[in-house]
Design a protein around this motif. Structure first.
Motif, mmCIF file in Angstrom:
data_model
loop_
_atom_site.group_PDB
_atom_site.id
_atom_site.type_symbol
_atom_site.label_atom_id
_atom_site.label_comp_id
_atom_site.label_asym_id
_atom_site.label_seq_id
_atom_site.Cartn_x
_atom_site.Cartn_y
_atom_site.Cartn_z
ATOM 1 N N PRO A 163 0.797 -1.233 0.000
ATOM 2 C CA PRO A 163 0.000 0.000 0.000
ATOM 3 C C PRO A 163 0.826 1.278 0.000
ATOM 4 N N ARG A 164 1.953 1.289 0.732
ATOM 5 C CA ARG A 164 2.741 2.524 0.773
ATOM 6 C C ARG A 164 3.396 2.794 -0.569
ATOM 7 N N ALA A 165 3.849 1.760 -1.249
ATOM 8 C CA ALA A 165 4.414 1.959 -2.586
ATOM 9 C C ALA A 165 3.338 2.443 -3.553
ATOM 10 N N ASP A 166 2.137 1.911 -3.416
ATOM 11 C CA ASP A 166 1.037 2.374 -4.270
ATOM 12 C C ASP A 166 0.722 3.842 -4.001
ATOM 13 N N GLU A 167 0.745 4.218 -2.722
ATOM 14 C CA GLU A 167 0.501 5.616 -2.366
ATOM 15 C C GLU A 167 1.605 6.512 -2.938
ATOM 16 N N ARG A 168 2.851 6.066 -2.813
ATOM 17 C CA ARG A 168 3.962 6.828 -3.386
ATOM 18 C C ARG A 168 3.768 7.034 -4.879
ATOM 19 N N ASN A 169 3.420 5.969 -5.588
ATOM 20 C CA ASN A 169 3.259 6.065 -7.038
ATOM 21 C C ASN A 169 2.171 7.060 -7.407
ATOM 22 N N ALA A 170 1.091 7.050 -6.631
ATOM 23 C CA ALA A 170 0.002 7.989 -6.907
ATOM 24 C C ALA A 170 0.442 9.423 -6.660
ATOM 25 N N ARG A 171 1.217 9.651 -5.612
ATOM 26 C CA ARG A 171 1.701 11.002 -5.314
ATOM 27 C C ARG A 171 2.686 11.474 -6.372
ATOM 28 N N LEU A 172 3.559 10.577 -6.826
ATOM 29 C CA LEU A 172 4.506 10.948 -7.869
ATOM 30 C C LEU A 172 3.790 11.319 -9.162
ATOM 31 N N ALA A 173 2.715 10.612 -9.460
ATOM 32 C CA ALA A 173 1.994 10.831 -10.713
ATOM 33 C C ALA A 173 1.059 12.037 -10.673
ATOM 34 N N ASP A 174 0.810 12.569 -9.497
ATOM 35 C CA ASP A 174 -0.065 13.735 -9.375
ATOM 36 C C ASP A 174 0.539 14.898 -10.158
ATOM 37 N N PRO A 175 -0.230 15.581 -11.013
ATOM 38 C CA PRO A 175 0.316 16.712 -11.788
ATOM 39 C C PRO A 175 0.911 17.820 -10.936
ATOM 40 N N SER A 176 0.457 17.938 -9.686
ATOM 41 C CA SER A 176 0.986 19.000 -8.822
ATOM 42 C C SER A 176 2.214 18.557 -8.030
ATOM 43 N N ALA A 177 2.700 17.330 -8.271
ATOM 44 C CA ALA A 177 3.789 16.792 -7.464
ATOM 45 C C ALA A 177 5.054 17.632 -7.572
ATOM 46 N N TRP A 178 5.383 18.067 -8.780
ATOM 47 C CA TRP A 178 6.582 18.890 -8.926
ATOM 48 C C TRP A 178 6.473 20.160 -8.090
ATOM 49 N N ASP A 179 5.339 20.850 -8.188
ATOM 50 C CA ASP A 179 5.164 22.106 -7.450
ATOM 51 C C ASP A 179 5.285 21.884 -5.948
ATOM 52 N N ARG A 180 4.766 20.781 -5.460
ATOM 53 C CA ARG A 180 4.734 20.542 -4.023
ATOM 54 C C ARG A 180 6.069 20.059 -3.474
ATOM 55 N N HIS A 181 6.809 19.281 -4.274
ATOM 56 C CA HIS A 181 7.967 18.598 -3.727
ATOM 57 C C HIS A 181 9.312 19.011 -4.312
ATOM 58 N N LEU A 182 9.340 19.629 -5.489
ATOM 59 C CA LEU A 182 10.620 19.922 -6.130
ATOM 60 C C LEU A 182 10.823 21.385 -6.513
#
Length: 400
Positions: free
Chosen positions: A359-378
């Motif tokens: 489940p945690r890997a699945d959650e990670r994958n979903a967060r990485l794929a979120d279009p806003s992920a770059w703005d939030r994390h990088l």
């Protein structure tokens, strides 16, 4: 402070960048390098906008560097075993940040920076053994029996810094629990690689692969990281290895990865060490910069960038006309929070990349794929402008 005698220990990326930043401010310095010739350890480096903008806009090095580096077009995450694309962040990076995101061979970068500094300012075969800071000036002592004097000594001598050890009185390196294989592969030896113009992370339980293009020929630098038992069982940071050991860990991964990492033989395995944050980077007439101040694991690719950012800020503070102690205190104030945050983000990024299936890997994958992920994390990493933002303006964080 233009008459200040400045000695920089180490003529790697951080030391050379500082020499150029000081010269831009009208301040000369001398670099003391332990090696008999200038060479970089490792294979390649990624430079984000803070570094490339400074080299292009302020130092006028865009021409020679653009001939040597590769401008990255995207950041992609994949499953390391089946190769499926988990996330892709592709946009006009140069338009957004005012400078490119690039990969470049360390030797190529050092050649350009050394040429800009000039060999007259660099003293080779000067391996530091001691600094005497008890009198009216700092005295640097080298293994060849010679010495040099300075009003200010900058330790830019990397992750295995002698200057840091002399300041602390002990070696505080911490093994991160992971080690890596490195290599550079020409494009014709990795024809199956998808999206070769991108920086890519391939993820799997307990390990990952990072690779990216580093020149106009399309050569790729790869970095295979695997969790290992702690403590590091070898003497020194580098241990002998072989292709069987490498493929024992990655031989069952996606065909494109096996193709790439099998194209070159591996003879060394690199332990990934980092160092704990310091409350102060200066003592007496000595100050630390770059990896000597805040060595980090490479899982965000920011070691060279933070060194260059340090150089920009330190040069600006030394040129500001305040006294030496005030200039260094402000340098540390402006840099300490950001570098600590990147150190933390880098070490925890491995935890994110190495999650076991579930489940945690699945959650990670979903967060990485979120279009806003770059703005939030990088964005907080890539959008930073050294010397222009207060530490309180740094926002953003780790993936999970």
């Amino acid at each position: 402070m233009k008459d200040l005698r400045i000695a920089i220990v180490g003529a790697g990326i951080g030391g050379l960048a500082l020499a150029l930043a000081l010269r831009e401010k009208g301040i000369e310095c001398t670099l003391y390098e332990a090696a008999s010739e200038l060479r970089e350890v490792g294979a390649a480096v990624g430079l984000s906008a803070a570094s490339t903008r400074y080299f292009i806009d302020r130092l006028g090095l865009g021409g020679p560097l653009e001939e040597r580096w590769f401008e990255v077009q995207a950041l992609i995450y994949r499953d390391g075993r089946d190769g499926r694309k988990i996330a892709e962040h592709r946009f006009d990076y140069r338009a957004r940040y005012g400078a490119p995101w690039v990969g470049i061979h360390r030797v190529d970068l050092q050649v350009v920076l050394t040429g800009a500094v000039g060999m007259d300012a660099i003293k080779l075969n000067k391996r530091l053994v001691d600094i005497d800071d008890s009198g009216n000036e700092a005295v640097l002592h080298f293994t060849d029996g010679t010495s040099a004097t300075a009003d200010l000594v900058i330790g830019a001598d990397g992750a295995r810094s002698t200057v840091r050890r002399l300041l602390l009185g002990y070696d505080d390196a911490l093994y991160s629990g992971a080690s890596a294989f490195r290599g550079i592969v020409p494009p014709e030896q990795m024809p199956s690689m998808p999206d070769p113009e991108a920086i890519q992370f391939w993820m799997g339980p307990g390990r990952h692969c990072l690779h990216y293009p580093i020149n106009s020929e399309g050569d790729h630098n790869f970095f295979l990281v695997e969790r290992n038992p702690s403590p590091w069982p070898h003497k020194g940071w580098i241990a002998p290895t072989n292709d069987e050991e490498k493929l024992a860990s990655f031989g069952d991964w996606a065909p494109a990865i096996v193709e790439m990492v099998s194209a070159v033989s591996s003879t060394e395995r690199w332990a990934l060490f980092h160092r704990p944050p310091l409350s102060r980077w200066s003592k007496g007439r000595v100050t630390l910069l770059g990896d000597a101040a805040h060595a980090m694991v490479p899982h965000h690719g920011q070691g060279a960038n933070t060194s260059i950012e340090d150089a920009i800020v330190l040069a600006e503070q030394l040129a500001a006309g305040t006294d030496l102690d005030a200039a260094r205190a402000e340098y540390e104030r402006l840099r300490r929070g950001r570098t600590r945050k990147i150190q933390y983000a880098s070490i925890t990024n491995a935890d994110v990349l190495h999650l076991p299936d579930g489940p945690r890997a699945d959650e990670r994958n979903a967060r990485l794929a979120d279009p806003s992920a770059w703005d939030r994390h990088l964005d907080w990493i890539h959008g930073f402008r050294p010397g222009e933002e207060e530490p309180s303006a740094i926002q953003g964080g780790t993936w999970l």
